[in-house]
Design an enzyme around this catalytic site. Structure first.
Site, PDB file in Angstrom:
ATOM      1  N   SER A  74     -14.194 -13.600 -28.421  1.00 18.25           N
ATOM      2  CA  SER A  74     -14.948 -13.053 -27.475  1.00 18.25           C
ATOM      3  C   SER A  74     -16.410 -13.903 -27.649  1.00 18.25           C
ATOM      4  O   SER A  74     -17.205 -13.534 -26.803  1.00 18.25           O
ATOM      5  CB  SER A  74     -15.327 -11.637 -27.865  1.00 18.25           C
ATOM      6  OG  SER A  74     -14.360 -10.803 -27.292  1.00 18.25           O
ATOM      7  N   GLU A 112      -9.301 -12.935 -20.926  1.00 16.26           N
ATOM      8  CA  GLU A 112      -8.962 -11.961 -22.055  1.00 16.26           C
ATOM      9  C   GLU A 112      -7.525 -11.327 -21.696  1.00 16.26           C
ATOM     10  O   GLU A 112      -6.830 -11.269 -22.513  1.00 16.26           O
ATOM     11  CB  GLU A 112      -9.999 -10.706 -22.125  1.00 16.26           C
ATOM     12  CG  GLU A 112     -11.487 -11.223 -22.532  1.00 16.26           C
ATOM     13  CD  GLU A 112     -11.372 -11.281 -23.949  1.00 16.26           C
ATOM     14  OE1 GLU A 112     -10.140 -10.977 -24.706  1.00 16.26           O
ATOM     15  OE2 GLU A 112     -12.226 -11.739 -24.511  1.00 16.26           O
TER      16      GLU A 112
END
Length: 301
Positions: free
Chosen positions: A71, A171
């Protein structure tokens, strides 16, 4: 008079150069051994990229390794989105209708927790807040779609001079296959150069730059890493990244950020931890110890 001025400027240049060389020598002789002692105390592969922004002093550890960002890549994604805002292609108050189909399962998403059925209108500013400040994976992938995909974001990052970094997967794609997380990688110093560029306002308009700094400073990103052992109240603009545990391995536990020092100067610090055999808390403690060692060194010099 001209000759005196030239002599003065030359003397000033020599003084500044000698000061910088002296500081870099201190980095090598004092700080690097401390950092290596910390790094070697843990069962993990650790990368460090450090830049003292005002002087340009720098130090790196394992900068030849491509570390998975996880992230952390929401920071360069935000830069790319805000660049599109500055160009007029997007607007911060532009509405995106979050559909139920956007809400993928089994992923970290405060957005989904707040709006479990979707069907809600959010601005791009709100999506950036979710993605950067709360590390929301669904908001991240929506922003990738608004930025015309991972390849466009990758081209933007390379176009501003950051070559030791690659962004290839969303993601959702990383969630589908753990090996894909290694396609989103960075070398530590390249990430620190990106942080330095953010602080120096090299990439964005003043308003966009201030907005992103605010998101990173006021974020709920894990405080038990870079910030954990720093004096209370220390300002840090940062972004974390974490993989799930795979067997007895964490493929990634990262934190990158800009640390505000007491003397008014700043550090760009990137710490990437990969293939950690330590537990979660111990892996985070490793990052905290590196940050404290760096902070203490610059606070005393």
């Amino acid at each position: 008079m001209y000759r005196i001025r030239v002599i003065f400027l030359f003397a000033l240049f020599v003084f500044i150069t000698n000061q910088s060389l002296s500081q870099n020598s201190s980095l090598r002789k004092e700080l690097r051994p401390k950092l290596m002692k910390i790094v070697n105390s843990y069962k993990a592969t650790v990368g460090i990229g450090l830049i003292h922004i005002e002087t340009g002093d720098s130090l790196d550890v394992n900068n030849h390794i491509r570390f998975p960002m996880l992230s952390v890549y929401k920071f360069p994604l935000a830069l790319a989105v805000l660049d599109l805002v500055d160009k007029g292609d997007l607007k911060l108050d532009q509405i995106y209708h979050v559909k139920k189909s956007d809400l993928i399962d089994d992923t970290w998403s405060p957005l989904k927790k707040e709006f479990p059925e979707g069907e809600v209108d959010l601005t791009i500013a709100q999506l950036l807040d979710y993605s950067v400040s709360q590390s929301d994976n669904i908001a991240c992938d929506i922003l990738f779609s608004l930025a015309k995909g991972t390849q466009s974001v990758n081209e933007y990052i390379h176009g501003i001079g950051i070559q030791g970094m690659d962004i290839q997967a969303t993601e959702h794609e990383m969630q589908a296959d753990w090996k894909i997380l290694y396609t989103n990688w960075s070398k530590p110093m390249q990430m620190s150069h990106l942080l330095e560029g953010l602080y120096r306002q090299k990439y964005l308009s003043d308003s966009s730059n201030a907005f992103l700094m605010k998101l990173m400073i006021e974020s709920s990103n894990d405080p038990a890493r870079i910030k954990a052992l720093l004096p209370e109240g220390t300002i840090v603009a940062h972004k974390t990244g974490t993989s799930d545990r795979r067997g007895n391995i964490y493929d990634a536990c990262n934190d990158v950020g800009i640390i505000f020092l007491p003397d008014g100067t700043h550090l760009a610090l990137s710490v990437f931890v990969s293939k950690s055999e330590e537990d979660y808390d111990t892996t985070r403690k490793l990052i905290a110890e590196i940050s404290k060692a760096v902070y203490d060194f610059y606070s005393a010099n």
